[in-house]
Design an enzyme around this catalytic site. Sequence first.
Site, PDB file in Angstrom:
ATOM      1  N   LYS A 115      26.768  47.037  43.924  1.00  0.00           N
ATOM      2  CA  LYS A 115      26.504  47.587  42.587  1.00  0.00           C
ATOM      3  C   LYS A 115      25.331  48.550  42.582  1.00  0.00           C
ATOM      4  CE  LYS A 115      28.562  44.170  39.538  1.00  0.00           C
ATOM      5  NZ  LYS A 115      28.385  43.351  38.338  1.00  0.00           N
ATOM      6  N   LYS A 207      39.265  45.882  45.171  1.00  0.00           N
ATOM      7  CA  LYS A 207      39.436  44.854  44.155  1.00  0.00           C
ATOM      8  C   LYS A 207      39.816  45.497  42.810  1.00  0.00           C
ATOM      9  CE  LYS A 207      35.617  43.056  42.610  1.00  0.00           C
ATOM     10  NZ  LYS A 207      34.361  42.354  42.377  1.00  0.00           N
ATOM     11  N   LYS A 210      36.844  46.265  36.432  1.00  0.00           N
ATOM     12  CA  LYS A 210      36.662  46.821  35.091  1.00  0.00           C
ATOM     13  C   LYS A 210      36.176  48.257  35.146  1.00  0.00           C
ATOM     14  CE  LYS A 210      35.232  42.466  32.944  1.00  0.00           C
ATOM     15  NZ  LYS A 210      34.045  41.626  32.683  1.00  0.00           N
TER      16      LYS A 210
END
Length: 345
Positions: A115, A207, A210
């Site tokens: 992230k 993956k 969102k």
Amino acid sequence: MTGFKELVFSGVQPTGNLHLGNYLGAIKRFVALQERYDCIYCVVDMHAITAELYQPELKNQIREVTAAFIAAGIDPAKHIIFNQSQVSAHAELAWIFNCVARLGWMNRMTQFKEKAGRDRENASLGLYAYPSLMAADILVYRATHVPVGEDQKQHLELTRDIAQKFNNDFAAPIAERGFGEGFFPLTEPLIGGPAARVMSLRDGSKKMSKSDPSDLSRINLIDDRDAIAQKIRKAKTDPDALPTEEAGLANRPEAENLVGIYAGLSGRTKAEVLAQYGNAQFSAFKAALVDLSVETLGPIGAEMKRLKDDHAYIDGVLAEGSARARVIADETMTAVRDIVGFLRG
Ligand code: AMP
Ligand code: TRP
């Protein structure tokens, strides 16, 4: 570990675009567990601000996750549904855990590395401390079982490390107060099933997430039947027919993903799905997957849309859940402050 009351806890971030991975990896399993355990399901709004600070739609995103929990079948009268920021004990215990967790442990967290990306100097301190807050979410209820998708495995290992170090470092005051083999349980992760890691529909090596810029990469829980059908029809595949055995899915990530999704939605194993669809072409399998997806997700999406706009109802569920959660969390914190040695007059 024995001696702890069995309790399930899990959390979902209100960061928008709830998708099929969240449903199969987490929410659908939350629903199944409520028959057997007492459960606490949390909308982790404090985690939601770690990556992106100002989110003008945050309140509605919190309502949307709450609506998804209820639409999927979690009963807010029997179990606790609430949002994290309404129970301040989470933040308080996280601070203590910041003093328990070691820098070396935090530096191993792969989700932080992903992230934070290349501009790590510019990541928030909150993003770095995220797993410590997650440990506090779980342990402030002394929860014994945590259902999550595969991507959260490392965070749950850290949660156990934090519990263990707290139990060891404070072994003397914990024993004096009669807490037997430790104050915090070593929480069990519940990860598994055919869809513990749902992949992007556009790229079987990534993956489903969102934040993927391509909306075609994921099926959102609020997608209507046309959107669901279009995304599945456009999903990346390879040219071969489906294998008849699970071993035949090796090195075929897109095929494996679609079979895993079918299995997750239908409550079957991948082997069972292949027993039925082995040798089928993707065109036929995708048609069956569209029908199954529309049939299972359609009603959930419709109910979610209806509920999320009923602010009085949703905000009421969260207020009531928070009040019930606070009772348990406050009891833990009273003991924790005493164990750590903070003085209360
Ligand atoms: P998050 O949206 O990151 O708060 O995730 C909420 C829950 O969904 C967690 O238990 C995650 O592990 C799970 N989850 C998120 N993405 C996926 C995915 N692609 N496949 C399976 N589970 C997922
Ligand atoms: N980190 C989890 C995720 O991104 C969300 C979460 C926060 C959580 N606190 C939790 C999950 C406690 C389980 C238990 O998916």
